[in-house]
Scaffold this active site. Sequence first.
Site, PDB file in Angstrom:
ATOM      1  CE  LYS A  13      -2.431  -0.654   3.781  1.00  0.00           C
ATOM      2  NZ  LYS A  13      -1.905  -1.959   4.229  1.00  0.00           N
ATOM      3  NE  ARG A  89      -3.589  -0.816  10.520  1.00  0.00           N
ATOM      4  CZ  ARG A  89      -2.527  -0.290   9.904  1.00  0.00           C
ATOM      5  NH1 ARG A  89      -2.517   0.963   9.536  1.00  0.00           N
ATOM      6  NH2 ARG A  89      -1.488  -1.050   9.657  1.00  0.00           N
ATOM      7  NE  ARG A 128       7.379  -2.949   5.278  1.00  0.00           N
ATOM      8  CZ  ARG A 128       6.099  -2.717   5.545  1.00  0.00           C
ATOM      9  NH1 ARG A 128       5.335  -2.129   4.649  1.00  0.00           N
ATOM     10  NH2 ARG A 128       5.586  -3.096   6.685  1.00  0.00           N
ATOM     11  NE  ARG A 161       6.920  -0.519   9.525  1.00  0.00           N
ATOM     12  CZ  ARG A 161       5.675  -0.372   9.038  1.00  0.00           C
ATOM     13  NH1 ARG A 161       5.476   0.215   7.868  1.00  0.00           N
ATOM     14  NH2 ARG A 161       4.642  -0.811   9.705  1.00  0.00           N
ATOM     15  NE  ARG A 172       2.596  -4.604  11.193  1.00  0.00           N
ATOM     16  CZ  ARG A 172       3.416  -4.186  10.237  1.00  0.00           C
ATOM     17  NH1 ARG A 172       4.627  -4.692  10.147  1.00  0.00           N
ATOM     18  NH2 ARG A 172       3.029  -3.283   9.379  1.00  0.00           N
TER      19      ARG A 172
HETATM   20  P1  AMP Z   1       1.417   0.913   9.068  1.00  0.00           P
HETATM   21  O1  AMP Z   1       2.597   1.771   8.756  1.00  0.00           O
HETATM   22  O2  AMP Z   1       0.163   1.373   8.354  1.00  0.00           O
HETATM   23  O3  AMP Z   1       1.681  -0.559   8.869  1.00  0.00           O
HETATM   24  O4  AMP Z   1       1.128   1.114  10.638  1.00  0.00           O
HETATM   25  C1  AMP Z   1       2.075   0.737  11.605  1.00  0.00           C
HETATM   26  C2  AMP Z   1       1.387   0.509  12.945  1.00  0.00           C
HETATM   27  O5  AMP Z   1       0.815   1.741  13.419  1.00  0.00           O
HETATM   28  C3  AMP Z   1       0.230  -0.472  12.901  1.00  0.00           C
HETATM   29  O6  AMP Z   1       0.653  -1.826  12.989  1.00  0.00           O
HETATM   30  C4  AMP Z   1      -0.554  -0.034  14.135  1.00  0.00           C
HETATM   31  O7  AMP Z   1       0.097  -0.483  15.295  1.00  0.00           O
HETATM   32  C5  AMP Z   1      -0.416   1.493  14.089  1.00  0.00           C
HETATM   33  N1  AMP Z   1      -1.501   2.095  13.284  1.00  0.00           N
HETATM   34  C6  AMP Z   1      -1.373   2.736  12.083  1.00  0.00           C
HETATM   35  N2  AMP Z   1      -2.570   3.150  11.636  1.00  0.00           N
HETATM   36  C7  AMP Z   1      -3.478   2.764  12.558  1.00  0.00           C
HETATM   37  C8  AMP Z   1      -4.888   2.882  12.649  1.00  0.00           C
HETATM   38  N3  AMP Z   1      -5.612   3.466  11.674  1.00  0.00           N
HETATM   39  N4  AMP Z   1      -5.496   2.374  13.751  1.00  0.00           N
HETATM   40  C9  AMP Z   1      -4.787   1.787  14.742  1.00  0.00           C
HETATM   41  N5  AMP Z   1      -3.466   1.631  14.726  1.00  0.00           N
HETATM   42  C10 AMP Z   1      -2.789   2.113  13.632  1.00  0.00           C
END
Ligand code: AMP
Length: 220
Positions: A13, A89, A128, A161, A172
């Site tokens: 994404k 989410r 990644r 990461r 996740r």
């Molecule tokens: P991402 O970079 O989108 O994979 O987000 C990394 C982490 O941030 C996720 O695994 C969650 O722990 C937290 N996170 C990001 N966006 C959200 C969201 N909309 N709701 C809840 N937690 C979030």
Amino acid sequence: MILVLLGPPGVGKGTQASRISLHYEIPSISTGAMFRDAIARGTEFGRRIQRYRIDKGEFVPDEVVIDAVRERIHEPDCVKGFLMDGFPRTIPQAETFHRLLAEEKLRLNAVINFSAPIDDIVTRFSGRRVCPVDGSTYHITHQPPLQPGLCDVCGAQLEQRPDDDPVVVKRRLEVYTEKTAPLVEYYQTSGLLRTVDASREPETVFGQVVALLEGWQWHI
Ligand code: AMP
């Protein structure tokens, strides 16, 4: 144009978000990147986010995420639209987002659902790499930087990461299945959702996205 990108973590994404953002000249808003950035800068917000253990794959509470998004979409660069990467989410986040847009007399135009087999996703996670300075993402085989280990944009040393660790990835994906996957049906019902095959090369996936958006019957 207001877009939401949906799909499991690691599906690509972020890569597509950067391309869509450049192509349509709208900002890409990643709640995950906002949280990582706040933690890295050690702000008060960052310290608060750290408590929710995003490094272990746990979600930040809905109300905290919503407040951050509300503030972000009021910034001047969002006047012509924006795309959300990693938000909403959960169903409550989607419902509140809908209300938030309605208050501003805005509406969501499309939801793009990125889908790929689970094996592909696991491979993507292991390769990644991200730039800790500007957040750009790479993959050691699918999308390598020009110089191994260094960001093309700013030259910083790329990192993995902490939440791309295999144990955290498993968590996740579980959290995605439990809390985020129901959004596919939620947006399907509203007629806004289109699915693209994200198992292909990034360029091919982007081609699908553009074709889809160009052929869309806009209800703006
Ligand atoms: P991402 O970079 O989108 O994979 O987000 C990394 C982490 O941030 C996720 O695994 C969650 O722990 C937290 N996170 C990001 N966006 C959200 C969201 N909309 N709701 C809840 N937690 C979030």
